[in-house]
Design a protein around this motif. Structure first.
Motif, PDB file in Angstrom:
ATOM      1  N   UNK A 209       0.872  -1.172   0.000  1.00  0.00           N
ATOM      2  CA  UNK A 209       0.000   0.000   0.000  1.00  0.00           C
ATOM      3  C   UNK A 209       0.908   1.220   0.000  1.00  0.00           C
ATOM      4  N   UNK A 210       0.845   2.000  -1.067  1.00  0.00           N
ATOM      5  CA  UNK A 210       1.716   3.168  -1.149  1.00  0.00           C
ATOM      6  C   UNK A 210       1.035   4.234  -1.978  1.00  0.00           C
ATOM      7  N   UNK A 211       1.126   5.470  -1.507  1.00  0.00           N
ATOM      8  CA  UNK A 211       0.456   6.545  -2.199  1.00  0.00           C
ATOM      9  C   UNK A 211       1.253   7.834  -2.154  1.00  0.00           C
ATOM     10  N   UNK A 212       0.532   8.944  -2.226  1.00  0.00           N
ATOM     11  CA  UNK A 212       1.195  10.236  -2.356  1.00  0.00           C
ATOM     12  C   UNK A 212       0.450  11.308  -1.578  1.00  0.00           C
ATOM     13  N   UNK A 235       1.761  -1.061  -6.491  1.00  0.00           N
ATOM     14  CA  UNK A 235       1.021  -0.800  -5.253  1.00  0.00           C
ATOM     15  C   UNK A 235      -0.418  -1.261  -5.423  1.00  0.00           C
ATOM     16  N   UNK A 236      -0.880  -2.124  -4.519  1.00  0.00           N
ATOM     17  CA  UNK A 236      -2.254  -2.639  -4.607  1.00  0.00           C
ATOM     18  C   UNK A 236      -3.279  -1.586  -4.218  1.00  0.00           C
ATOM     19  N   UNK A 237      -2.942  -0.740  -3.268  1.00  0.00           N
ATOM     20  CA  UNK A 237      -3.835   0.335  -2.862  1.00  0.00           C
ATOM     21  C   UNK A 237      -3.041   1.633  -2.815  1.00  0.00           C
ATOM     22  N   UNK A 238      -3.689   2.700  -3.282  1.00  0.00           N
ATOM     23  CA  UNK A 238      -3.002   3.973  -3.466  1.00  0.00           C
ATOM     24  C   UNK A 238      -3.756   5.057  -2.708  1.00  0.00           C
ATOM     25  N   UNK A 239      -3.331   5.384  -1.487  1.00  0.00           N
ATOM     26  CA  UNK A 239      -3.951   6.495  -0.770  1.00  0.00           C
ATOM     27  C   UNK A 239      -3.509   7.823  -1.392  1.00  0.00           C
ATOM     28  N   UNK A 279      -7.690   5.409  -2.969  1.00  0.00           N
ATOM     29  CA  UNK A 279      -8.313   5.804  -1.702  1.00  0.00           C
ATOM     30  C   UNK A 279      -8.254   7.317  -1.519  1.00  0.00           C
ATOM     31  N   UNK A 280      -9.404   7.924  -1.256  1.00  0.00           N
ATOM     32  CA  UNK A 280      -9.430   9.332  -0.887  1.00  0.00           C
ATOM     33  C   UNK A 280      -8.999   9.402   0.573  1.00  0.00           C
ATOM     34  N   UNK A 281      -7.851  10.006   0.822  1.00  0.00           N
ATOM     35  CA  UNK A 281      -7.252   9.925   2.158  1.00  0.00           C
ATOM     36  C   UNK A 281      -7.239  11.298   2.832  1.00  0.00           C
ATOM     37  N   UNK A 282      -6.225  11.560   3.614  1.00  0.00           N
ATOM     38  CA  UNK A 282      -6.188  12.747   4.451  1.00  0.00           C
ATOM     39  C   UNK A 282      -6.374  14.041   3.673  1.00  0.00           C
ATOM     40  N   UNK A 283      -7.109  14.966   4.273  1.00  0.00           N
ATOM     41  CA  UNK A 283      -7.299  16.275   3.679  1.00  0.00           C
ATOM     42  C   UNK A 283      -8.500  16.388   2.763  1.00  0.00           C
ATOM     43  N   UNK A 284      -9.278  15.316   2.617  1.00  0.00           N
ATOM     44  CA  UNK A 284     -10.388  15.375   1.663  1.00  0.00           C
ATOM     45  C   UNK A 284     -11.442  16.383   2.081  1.00  0.00           C
ATOM     46  N   UNK A 285     -11.698  16.479   3.382  1.00  0.00           N
ATOM     47  CA  UNK A 285     -12.752  17.381   3.836  1.00  0.00           C
ATOM     48  C   UNK A 285     -12.405  18.840   3.540  1.00  0.00           C
ATOM     49  N   UNK A 300     -12.491   4.422  -5.069  1.00  0.00           N
ATOM     50  CA  UNK A 300     -13.342   3.340  -4.542  1.00  0.00           C
ATOM     51  C   UNK A 300     -13.052   3.028  -3.083  1.00  0.00           C
ATOM     52  N   UNK A 301     -12.401   3.970  -2.384  1.00  0.00           N
ATOM     53  CA  UNK A 301     -11.989   3.683  -1.019  1.00  0.00           C
ATOM     54  C   UNK A 301     -11.840   4.999  -0.268  1.00  0.00           C
ATOM     55  N   UNK A 302     -12.199   5.006   1.026  1.00  0.00           N
ATOM     56  CA  UNK A 302     -12.001   6.187   1.868  1.00  0.00           C
ATOM     57  C   UNK A 302     -11.569   5.739   3.264  1.00  0.00           C
ATOM     58  N   UNK A 303     -11.032   6.695   4.010  1.00  0.00           N
ATOM     59  CA  UNK A 303     -10.863   6.520   5.444  1.00  0.00           C
ATOM     60  C   UNK A 303     -12.126   6.998   6.144  1.00  0.00           C
TER      61      UNK A 303
END
Length: 363
Positions: A209-212, A235-239, A279-285, A300-303
């Motif tokens: 799992x690796x993102x940016x 990377x299988x999942x990309x935050x 994955x929509x990750x930190x800072x989305x709000x 297709x994914x969120x925290x």
């Protein structure tokens, strides 16, 4: 009669090419990132075709547990936990096993299917790995179907294998930015150090799992560079995180992102890595704001709920957003339509302000 393709058709044609087994080029990715506001919905519609082809109408819900907060010796300039940060965050050493189970259980009851166990620091000691292994075993005893992702920093030889043996399913270690931009944001470790840890996780059988993080002063070309690197790393999942400019960090007061740019970044990730969890990750709000729901047409994914050192929107609002946009939480039963249409929080409220009253109007 034949019709002349419009500029908006190019994104749909690109999606068709990918669904037929092709792939995007770096020029294609730049075109997505630099698309106009007029083209935004065409970009989203095309990216949504890829999202639904691989993930249907499901949204994977993830929940973060911050096992150890702050006190980090690394100087990542975007991070509120980093060396030199004066951000007024919670700082504490390791949670106990029971505390971890309590926190993880809250997220799982809220709808999450994956628990991401995170600790600050350069990397874990062998004792730390044993501690996380024990937590994982206890978590899976209580919740047999849970996925566990560990994020503990740079790994040494043998540590990934120990985590895998304990039942850890995935390992997160973000590259965060392009290799060409890495040394502008951190100097206490190298880009190669991060890639090496991703390799160790993969070799041990952990899902990588690796993102940016977007908004770090990178150029469009560097965003493309980072996403193509993540594709090459498999990377299988990309935050996809959006910079939260904490006061007390070098990036305080840095606001480079608009909601539409964030949607384009997510769409570019979908085009570059069409079959990977985006994955929509930190800072989305704070950055997507009212476009969070639109972004679910691409990602297709969120925290769920809160992040490591900042609060997210209410977990109930996250679940409602998923449901209201025609999606279902991965692993949950699809709700009865009659029930799903009625939200008790949406009952009409009688106006008691504005015209006909002495209370200021809602304007």
């Amino acid at each position: 009669m034949t019709t002349t393709p419009t500029p908006l058709d190019r994104f749909d044609e690109l999606a068709t090419r990918i669904l037929d087994g092709g792939a995007v080029t770096e020029a294609d990715a730049l075109a997505i990132l630099r698309s106009t506001d007029e083209e935004l919905m065409a970009v989203v519609a095309a990216a949504s075709r890829l999202r639904r082809a691989h993930f249907g109408n499901t949204v994977k819900v993830n929940y973060l547990v911050n096992l150890k907060s702050g006190l980090c010796p690394e100087n990542c300039s975007y991070c509120s936990q980093a060396l030199g940060s004066e951000a007024p965050i919670l700082k504490y050493s390791w949670l106990s096993k029971d505390e971890t189970l309590t926190q993880a259980g809250a997220g799982l009851r809220g709808g999450a299917s994956r628990v991401c166990m995170v600790s600050s620091g350069r990397g874990p000691s062998d004792r730390d790995v044993d501690r996380v292994a024990e937590m994982t075993e206890a978590l899976k005893d209580n919740y047999p179907d849970v996925e566990v992702c560990a994020c503990l920093g740079l790994l040494r030889d043998g540590q990934a294998e120990r985590l895998r043996a304990a039942g850890v399913d995935a390992y997160n270690h973000n590259i965060n930015t392009a290799e060409s931009h890495h040394d502008e944001i951190v100097t206490t470790h190298t880009y190669e150090d991060r890639v090496d840890t991703i390799g160790k996780a993969k070799a041990a059988g952990l899902s990588p799992c690796s993102g940016l993080i977007a908004g770090l002063g990178e150029t469009d070309d560097q965003l493309v560079e980072a996403l193509f690197a993540l594709r090459a790393l498999e990377s299988d999942s990309i935050p996809v995180n959006f910079l939260m400019p904490f006061d007390g960090t070098p990036f305080e007061h840095t606001w480079e992102l608009s909601p539409t740019r964030c949607v384009r970044i997510l769409a570019m990730a979908r085009f570059v890595c069409p079959d990977r969890e985006v994955r929509i990750a930190g800072g989305r709000e704070m950055h997507l704001r009212s476009l969070q729901a639109l972004a679910l047409q691409v990602a297709n994914s969120i925290f769920l709920g809160d992040y490591l050192t900042s609060e997210g929107q209410a977990a109930e609002a996250d679940i409602a957003m998923i449901r209201d946009n025609g999606f279902v939480v991965l692993g949950a039963e699809e709700p009865d339509a009659a029930v799903a249409e009625h939200d008790p929080a949406a009952e009409p409220v009688i106006r008691r302000r504005g015209a006909g009253t002495e209370v200021d109007a809602n304007a």
